[in-house]
Scaffold this motif. Structure first.
Motif, PDB file in Angstrom:
ATOM      1  N   GLU A  92       0.862   2.633  -1.793  1.00  0.00           N
ATOM      2  CA  GLU A  92       0.915   2.296  -0.368  1.00  0.00           C
ATOM      3  C   GLU A  92       1.519   3.457   0.422  1.00  0.00           C
ATOM      4  O   GLU A  92       1.221   3.669   1.585  1.00  0.00           O
ATOM      5  CB  GLU A  92       1.692   0.998  -0.115  1.00  0.00           C
ATOM      6  N   GLY A 105      -1.137   4.411   3.555  1.00  0.00           N
ATOM      7  CA  GLY A 105      -2.292   3.522   3.409  1.00  0.00           C
ATOM      8  C   GLY A 105      -3.632   4.248   3.444  1.00  0.00           C
ATOM      9  O   GLY A 105      -4.650   3.703   3.011  1.00  0.00           O
ATOM     10  N   GLU A 122      -5.244   4.661  -0.046  1.00  0.00           N
ATOM     11  CA  GLU A 122      -5.834   3.408  -0.543  1.00  0.00           C
ATOM     12  C   GLU A 122      -7.163   3.106   0.154  1.00  0.00           C
ATOM     13  O   GLU A 122      -8.117   2.640  -0.486  1.00  0.00           O
ATOM     14  CB  GLU A 122      -4.855   2.243  -0.346  1.00  0.00           C
ATOM     15  N   LYS A 123      -7.223   3.375   1.455  1.00  0.00           N
ATOM     16  CA  LYS A 123      -8.483   3.109   2.176  1.00  0.00           C
ATOM     17  C   LYS A 123      -9.609   3.979   1.632  1.00  0.00           C
ATOM     18  O   LYS A 123     -10.736   3.521   1.457  1.00  0.00           O
ATOM     19  CB  LYS A 123      -8.300   3.376   3.678  1.00  0.00           C
ATOM     20  N   SER A 183      -2.152  -3.801   0.224  1.00  0.00           N
ATOM     21  CA  SER A 183      -2.824  -2.815  -0.635  1.00  0.00           C
ATOM     22  C   SER A 183      -4.205  -3.313  -1.045  1.00  0.00           C
ATOM     23  O   SER A 183      -5.183  -2.565  -0.994  1.00  0.00           O
ATOM     24  CB  SER A 183      -1.980  -2.526  -1.894  1.00  0.00           C
ATOM     25  N   ARG A 201      -6.603  -2.956   1.853  1.00  0.00           N
ATOM     26  CA  ARG A 201      -7.048  -1.575   2.094  1.00  0.00           C
ATOM     27  C   ARG A 201      -7.999  -1.098   0.996  1.00  0.00           C
ATOM     28  O   ARG A 201      -8.911  -0.317   1.225  1.00  0.00           O
ATOM     29  CB  ARG A 201      -5.835  -0.633   2.168  1.00  0.00           C
TER      30      ARG A 201
END
Ligand code: NDP
Length: 286
Positions: free
Chosen positions: A55, A60, A63-64, A100, A103
């Motif tokens: 994270e 973020g 993760e995306k 998480s 994402r």
């Protein structure tokens, strides 16, 4: 058979390919977006199914990006993410995990790690992680940046022995964990995930890449220095390495390191060039 040797078994019987893909600093620069997605997908095509994110990475954005890269092939991936220590208990842990998953565009993680030890009582982190497991949101949990004393404490607690991995810094230029942590974890059946296996961010990166012995061995195998470093890191069968590569050519090169069959003489020569520790070293971290 060569590939079979290159898997590391978890306590629950699942296997991780000994080379995976790191993603720190991915997803942060729009001009690199397409190349990074391509790199991750190329890695999956090469069998590097472990993808490591957190994270924290780009708050973020990593993760995306991973979510985008794996959206049509979740089942090809052994997906690992990490929670900030200050989110690692109670409702905050549930929210952090949910965020998480959102994402990443998935409904479960294969492995969820406590990113480093913070102030949260370990009992509460363990309890929260076990609950996430019971709820089907994660398959297993582990820790990162834990030294021997932290591991001993963790394993003395109820369900502490469910810890699946410890992710720590490890490369040819930083071998401190070989003195105590690595043998301890091996004894406990807890594999190591080696981060920064290409010595990124280390003062000794240049020394390692320009070292005469390392380069001589690389030439002997028609390999790159990066490949030698990766093959060295995973030599024991108890360690997986998670190099980050934002370029598809790098990923392909890294995956080919799984096929390098280095000799005992090579390892001995590398011990001379970069001696293993003979005393306790403070855990190296980034
Ligand atoms: P690495 O040691 O993996 O090095 C990454 C760098 O090496 C990038 O600049 C990459 O370039 C380059 N590279 C990759 N493959 C090659 C190659 N074949 N030849 C030459 N250069 C290459 O550093 P990281 O810090 O990224 O560590 C790996 C992963 O470990 C992280 O991404 C993260 O997932 C995890 N990590 C975890 C930490 C923790 O506290 N738990 C801390 C730090 C990292 P390019 O991108 O251009 O291909």
């Amino acid at each position: 058979a060569a590939l079979k040797q290159n898997v590391v078994e978890l306590k629950d019987g699942r296997e991780m390919r000994a080379l995976g893909q790191g993603t720190w600093r991915m997803g942060e620069d729009k001009s690199k977006h397409d190349a990074e997605v391509e790199a991750l997908r190329t890695g999956l095509d090469c069998g590097l199914h472990v993808i490591d994110t957190a994270e924290m990475y780009g708050e973020g954005e990593s993760e995306k990006l991973v979510g985008e890269a794996i959206q049509d092939r979740r089942e090809d991936v052994f997906l690992v993410s990490k929670v900030y220590p200050y989110n690692a208990y109670g409702d905050k842990l549930v929210s952090a995990c949910d965020a998480s998953l959102e994402r990443l565009g998935t409904d479960y993680l294969d492995l969820y790690l406590l990113h480093w030890r913070g102030d949260a009582p370990l009992e509460e982190t363990i309890q929260g992680m076990e609950q996430l497991k019971a709820d089907g949101k994660i398959r297993a949990w582990g820790v990162s940046n834990f030294d021997v004393d932290d591991m001993e404490e963790l394993l003395s607690l109820p369900n502490g022995d469910k810890c699946a991995v410890n992710q720590v810094l490890y490369h040819l230029g930083s071998r401190g964990i070989e003195y105590d942590l690595l043998p301890y974890l091996e004894e406990q059946g807890i594999p190591v995930m080696a981060y920064a296996p290409l010595a990124e961010g280390s003062d000794v990166k240049k020394d390692v890449f320009e070292n005469e012995t390392v380069n001589r061995i690389a030439e002997a195998y028609s390999a790159s220095v990066a490949q030698i470093l990766l093959a060295w890191t995973i030599r024991s069968g108890h360690v997986i390495a998670i190099p980050k590569a934002g370029q598809a050519e790098h990923v392909e090169e890294n995956a080919a390191a799984l096929l390098l069959d280095m000799s005992e003489e090579d390892f001995a020569a590398l011990d001379e060039a970069f001696p293993p520790p003979t005393t306790k070293q403070p855990l190296d971290v980034i």
